[in-house]
Design a protein around this motif. Structure first.
Motif, mmCIF file in Angstrom:
data_model
loop_
_atom_site.group_PDB
_atom_site.id
_atom_site.type_symbol
_atom_site.label_atom_id
_atom_site.label_comp_id
_atom_site.label_asym_id
_atom_site.label_seq_id
_atom_site.Cartn_x
_atom_site.Cartn_y
_atom_site.Cartn_z
ATOM 1 N N THR A 289 0.829 -1.017 -0.085
ATOM 2 C CA THR A 289 -0.099 -0.110 0.128
ATOM 3 C C THR A 289 0.866 1.257 0.003
ATOM 4 O OG1 THR A 289 0.137 -0.061 2.518
ATOM 5 C CG2 THR A 289 -1.679 -1.010 1.111
ATOM 6 N N ASN A 290 2.217 0.944 -0.204
ATOM 7 C CA ASN A 290 2.831 2.267 -0.033
ATOM 8 C C ASN A 290 3.134 2.975 1.546
ATOM 9 O OD1 ASN A 290 4.136 1.811 -2.318
ATOM 10 N ND2 ASN A 290 2.951 3.418 -3.678
ATOM 11 N N LEU A 291 2.450 2.227 2.406
ATOM 12 C CA LEU A 291 2.819 2.843 3.462
ATOM 13 C C LEU A 291 3.667 1.770 4.352
ATOM 14 C CD1 LEU A 291 -1.062 3.463 4.515
ATOM 15 C CD2 LEU A 291 0.722 4.931 4.144
ATOM 16 N N GLY A 292 4.336 2.466 5.332
ATOM 17 C CA GLY A 292 5.451 1.617 6.114
ATOM 18 C C GLY A 292 5.174 1.764 7.772
ATOM 19 N N PHE A 293 5.453 0.563 8.242
ATOM 20 C CA PHE A 293 5.816 0.688 9.796
ATOM 21 C C PHE A 293 7.076 0.921 10.188
ATOM 22 C CE2 PHE A 293 1.543 -2.268 9.568
ATOM 23 C CZ PHE A 293 0.800 -1.214 10.043
ATOM 24 N N CYS A 294 7.302 1.835 11.275
ATOM 25 C CA CYS A 294 8.676 1.832 11.612
ATOM 26 C C CYS A 294 8.984 1.893 12.963
ATOM 27 C CB CYS A 294 9.016 3.362 11.013
ATOM 28 S SG CYS A 294 9.040 3.489 9.122
ATOM 29 N N VAL A 295 9.803 1.379 13.352
ATOM 30 C CA VAL A 295 10.345 1.132 14.746
ATOM 31 C C VAL A 295 11.103 2.339 15.197
ATOM 32 C CG1 VAL A 295 11.910 0.269 16.553
ATOM 33 C CG2 VAL A 295 10.999 -1.393 14.757
ATOM 34 N N LYS A 296 10.370 3.188 16.119
ATOM 35 C CA LYS A 296 11.032 4.392 16.551
ATOM 36 C C LYS A 296 12.645 4.424 16.927
ATOM 37 C CE LYS A 296 7.117 7.290 17.398
ATOM 38 N NZ LYS A 296 6.347 8.362 18.553
#
Length: 273
Positions: free
Chosen positions: A249-256
């Motif tokens: 979906t061209n979205l990403g989850f990122c670890v802070k």
């Protein structure tokens, strides 16, 4: 700043005992040991390194204080699984392994490496995070679908925006979302704010100068399945054909990036002496 950023990452190729090959991204990060010494690590995701007993990393060779484009050190790391330090929280997809020994071996071989390392001072403080606007431009550097400039050992730079306000933890987890093309091989890619010349303030004014923050690293993204469901999945790393039943979906989850601080006592206890 922009000329140096491509040198903070390394392509990571892993191999499992079963012969499964994977590709991911790592970036150099140093913990200060004092006396002008630092413990240099490659940070990446747990799912990039899990199950692997061998790895290969790539660094450009140094020509004095400049990179020697076209001259590359491809270094094999054996007993790789014994080197990796994983974040103690099983839901935090963050891992690290030391590369100081590799860097020393490269120097002794007469092929010193050229790279740039980030540090704790690049992680935004709580106060700095609160000063960020809800929508910030970001850069992500890595090796999407394994693509890279193999001749010059250069990664691929992507541009996007924060999809959720960085100062807030997405769904209560130490994460945030980005709107950026996220593909296999991008796992472990650093996500940064890198403004050169000017940048917007939260009050609407424009600040003159440069700004750099390591916001975090990509671990996965929501995918739209052929059945019409939306599910969260780690960004794949395996270099094998995959049926097109899940659509990014061209979205990403990122670890802070603040979670990197949790690794410091573990890494120091294991490798700091």
């Amino acid at each position: 700043m922009y000329d140096q950023l491509p040198h903070i990452t390394s392509r990571i190729e892993t191999l499992t005992p079963a012969g499964i090959q994977s590709v991911g991204t790592g970036f150099f990060f140093g913990f200060d040991l004092g006396d002008n010494e630092s413990l240099v690590l490659l940070l990446t995701n747990k799912h990039v390194v899990d199950g692997a007993n061998r790895a290969r990393i790539y660094l450009s060779r140094a020509n004095g204080n400049e990179p020697a484009f076209g001259a590359i050190n491809a270094w094999e790391i054996t007993e790789f699984d014994q080197l990796v330090v994983r974040h103690p929280n099983p839901s935090v997809d963050l891992a690290a392994f030391p590369v100081g020994g590799v860097l020393n071996d490269m120097s002794r071989a007469g092929t010193p490496a050229y790279f740039r390392s980030l540090g704790l001072n690049n992680i935004p403080t709580d106060e700095q995070a609160e000063q960020l606007t809800a929508i910030e431009e970001i850069l992500m550097i890595g090796y999407p679908i394994g693509v890279w400039d193999e001749t010059n050992n250069l990664p691929i730079v992507r541009r996007g925006i924060t999809a959720t306000p960085y100062a807030r933890d997405y769904n209560g987890a130490p994460e945030f979302m980005i709107d950026c093309a996220c593909f296999p091989g991008s796992s472990g890619s650093p996500v940064m704010i890198a403004n050169n010349g000017s940048f917007p303030r939260k009050d609407g004014s424009i600040a003159i100068g440069s700004r750099f923050h390591l916001l975090g690293l990509l671990w996965g993204g929501p995918q739209y399945t052929a059945q019409g469901n939306i599910v969260a999945r780690p960004v794949p790393t395996a270099m094998a054909p995959v049926a097109m039943s899940q659509i990014p979906t061209n979205l990403g989850f990122c670890v802070k990036s603040r979670m990197i601080r949790d690794l410091e006592p573990m890494v120091r206890a294991r490798y700091g002496n």
